[in-house]
Motif scaffolding. Sequence first.
Motif, PDB file in Angstrom:
ATOM      1  N   GLU A 112      12.151  45.756  -5.550  1.00  0.00           N
ATOM      2  CA  GLU A 112      11.062  44.843  -5.218  1.00  0.00           C
ATOM      3  C   GLU A 112       9.720  45.358  -5.710  1.00  0.00           C
ATOM      4  N   GLY A 113       8.887  44.430  -6.201  1.00  0.00           N
ATOM      5  CA  GLY A 113       7.545  44.742  -6.673  1.00  0.00           C
ATOM      6  C   GLY A 113       7.540  45.490  -7.991  1.00  0.00           C
ATOM      7  N   LYS A 114       6.350  45.682  -8.527  1.00  0.00           N
ATOM      8  CA  LYS A 114       6.230  46.408  -9.800  1.00  0.00           C
ATOM      9  C   LYS A 114       6.794  47.811  -9.691  1.00  0.00           C
ATOM     10  N   GLU A 115       6.560  48.451  -8.546  1.00  0.00           N
ATOM     11  CA  GLU A 115       7.073  49.806  -8.349  1.00  0.00           C
ATOM     12  C   GLU A 115       8.599  49.821  -8.401  1.00  0.00           C
ATOM     13  N   GLY A 116       9.218  48.819  -7.789  1.00  0.00           N
ATOM     14  CA  GLY A 116      10.669  48.706  -7.835  1.00  0.00           C
ATOM     15  C   GLY A 116      11.181  48.478  -9.245  1.00  0.00           C
ATOM     16  N   LEU A 145       3.713  34.916 -14.824  1.00  0.00           N
ATOM     17  CA  LEU A 145       4.273  36.239 -14.538  1.00  0.00           C
ATOM     18  C   LEU A 145       5.722  36.120 -14.073  1.00  0.00           C
ATOM     19  N   ILE A 146       6.484  37.142 -14.326  1.00  0.00           N
ATOM     20  CA  ILE A 146       7.882  37.186 -13.899  1.00  0.00           C
ATOM     21  C   ILE A 146       7.925  37.409 -12.390  1.00  0.00           C
ATOM     22  N   THR A 147       8.636  36.528 -11.693  1.00  0.00           N
ATOM     23  CA  THR A 147       8.780  36.662 -10.248  1.00  0.00           C
ATOM     24  C   THR A 147      10.179  37.106  -9.832  1.00  0.00           C
ATOM     25  N   GLU A 148      11.146  36.899 -10.729  1.00  0.00           N
ATOM     26  CA  GLU A 148      12.507  37.337 -10.414  1.00  0.00           C
ATOM     27  C   GLU A 148      13.277  37.596 -11.697  1.00  0.00           C
ATOM     28  N   VAL A 149      14.062  38.664 -11.669  1.00  0.00           N
ATOM     29  CA  VAL A 149      14.996  38.965 -12.747  1.00  0.00           C
ATOM     30  C   VAL A 149      16.352  39.214 -12.106  1.00  0.00           C
ATOM     31  N   ARG A 150      17.341  38.518 -12.600  1.00  0.00           N
ATOM     32  CA  ARG A 150      18.728  38.764 -12.191  1.00  0.00           C
ATOM     33  C   ARG A 150      19.427  39.379 -13.393  1.00  0.00           C
ATOM     34  N   SER A 151      19.679  40.687 -13.311  1.00  0.00           N
ATOM     35  CA  SER A 151      20.299  41.415 -14.422  1.00  0.00           C
ATOM     36  C   SER A 151      21.808  41.420 -14.263  1.00  0.00           C
ATOM     37  N   HIS A 152      22.478  41.107 -15.346  1.00  0.00           N
ATOM     38  CA  HIS A 152      23.933  41.084 -15.364  1.00  0.00           C
ATOM     39  C   HIS A 152      24.399  41.943 -16.528  1.00  0.00           C
ATOM     40  N   PHE A 153      25.325  42.850 -16.237  1.00  0.00           N
ATOM     41  CA  PHE A 153      25.853  43.737 -17.265  1.00  0.00           C
ATOM     42  C   PHE A 153      27.368  43.720 -17.220  1.00  0.00           C
ATOM     43  N   ASP A 154      27.975  43.891 -18.377  1.00  0.00           N
ATOM     44  CA  ASP A 154      29.401  44.151 -18.443  1.00  0.00           C
ATOM     45  C   ASP A 154      29.551  45.640 -18.151  1.00  0.00           C
ATOM     46  N   LEU A 155      30.013  45.972 -16.965  1.00  0.00           N
ATOM     47  CA  LEU A 155      30.105  47.371 -16.548  1.00  0.00           C
ATOM     48  C   LEU A 155      31.336  48.085 -17.097  1.00  0.00           C
ATOM     49  N   SER A 156      32.225  47.371 -17.804  1.00  0.00           N
ATOM     50  CA  SER A 156      33.450  48.002 -18.285  1.00  0.00           C
ATOM     51  C   SER A 156      33.192  49.192 -19.216  1.00  0.00           C
ATOM     52  N   ALA A 195       5.907  46.278 -20.361  1.00  0.00           N
ATOM     53  CA  ALA A 195       6.878  45.432 -19.665  1.00  0.00           C
ATOM     54  C   ALA A 195       6.370  45.052 -18.281  1.00  0.00           C
ATOM     55  N   LEU A 196       5.823  46.019 -17.556  1.00  0.00           N
ATOM     56  CA  LEU A 196       5.334  45.753 -16.200  1.00  0.00           C
ATOM     57  C   LEU A 196       4.132  44.820 -16.198  1.00  0.00           C
ATOM     58  N   GLY A 197       3.417  44.721 -17.309  1.00  0.00           N
ATOM     59  CA  GLY A 197       2.303  43.794 -17.411  1.00  0.00           C
ATOM     60  C   GLY A 197       2.720  42.338 -17.305  1.00  0.00           C
ATOM     61  N   TYR A 198       4.009  42.064 -17.480  1.00  0.00           N
ATOM     62  CA  TYR A 198       4.540  40.702 -17.374  1.00  0.00           C
ATOM     63  C   TYR A 198       5.127  40.419 -15.995  1.00  0.00           C
ATOM     64  N   VAL A 199       5.083  41.404 -15.106  1.00  0.00           N
ATOM     65  CA  VAL A 199       5.758  41.314 -13.816  1.00  0.00           C
ATOM     66  C   VAL A 199       4.747  41.089 -12.691  1.00  0.00           C
ATOM     67  N   ALA A 200       5.026  40.119 -11.824  1.00  0.00           N
ATOM     68  CA  ALA A 200       4.176  39.857 -10.660  1.00  0.00           C
ATOM     69  C   ALA A 200       4.309  41.002  -9.653  1.00  0.00           C
ATOM     70  N   GLU A 201       3.259  41.222  -8.892  1.00  0.00           N
ATOM     71  CA  GLU A 201       3.257  42.295  -7.882  1.00  0.00           C
ATOM     72  C   GLU A 201       4.400  42.147  -6.881  1.00  0.00           C
ATOM     73  N   THR A 202       4.795  40.924  -6.584  1.00  0.00           N
ATOM     74  CA  THR A 202       5.830  40.674  -5.569  1.00  0.00           C
ATOM     75  C   THR A 202       7.186  40.318  -6.186  1.00  0.00           C
ATOM     76  N   ALA A 203       7.384  40.629  -7.450  1.00  0.00           N
ATOM     77  CA  ALA A 203       8.624  40.272  -8.145  1.00  0.00           C
ATOM     78  C   ALA A 203       9.827  41.001  -7.547  1.00  0.00           C
ATOM     79  N   VAL A 204      10.988  40.421  -7.767  1.00  0.00           N
ATOM     80  CA  VAL A 204      12.242  40.997  -7.296  1.00  0.00           C
ATOM     81  C   VAL A 204      13.204  41.090  -8.478  1.00  0.00           C
ATOM     82  N   CYS A 205      13.861  42.228  -8.599  1.00  0.00           N
ATOM     83  CA  CYS A 205      14.901  42.421  -9.605  1.00  0.00           C
ATOM     84  C   CYS A 205      16.219  42.639  -8.880  1.00  0.00           C
ATOM     85  N   LYS A 206      17.189  41.783  -9.171  1.00  0.00           N
ATOM     86  CA  LYS A 206      18.525  41.916  -8.597  1.00  0.00           C
ATOM     87  C   LYS A 206      19.449  42.388  -9.708  1.00  0.00           C
TER      88      LYS A 206
END
Length: 124
Positions: free
Chosen positions: A45-49, A102-113, A27-38
Amino acid sequence: MTATTGSAVQIARAYTEAWMKADIDTALGYVAETAVCKAPNGVFEGKEGFQTFIGPFAGSLTGATLIDVLGDDTHAAAVYTLAAPFASDFPGMDYITVENGLITEVRSHFDLSPLIQAGGNPQH
């Protein structure tokens, strides 16, 4: 989104299928070093994030179904349902931006109910 095929769609599908199998390295192989996940529980932030967010989350799943990935060459929406110890039908969606393959941003949305109903804390 104007199409259902394109590079973002292919990358988003491969990325999502990898983390759903808890194959974090792939999965991380598709992610840019400076990517952001919200995500609902913060910004990573970044692959480590991404690893900090996706690793424990994917490892806690008991099942996952990718419903569809829709998008074009630069954006894709991966729609899925997950199974976890607290819920068997936990819907979610990632809106993914791809630049230069490469993926530069992911905005994750979940139904938290399902988490709230199970008495969990949506911040963890």
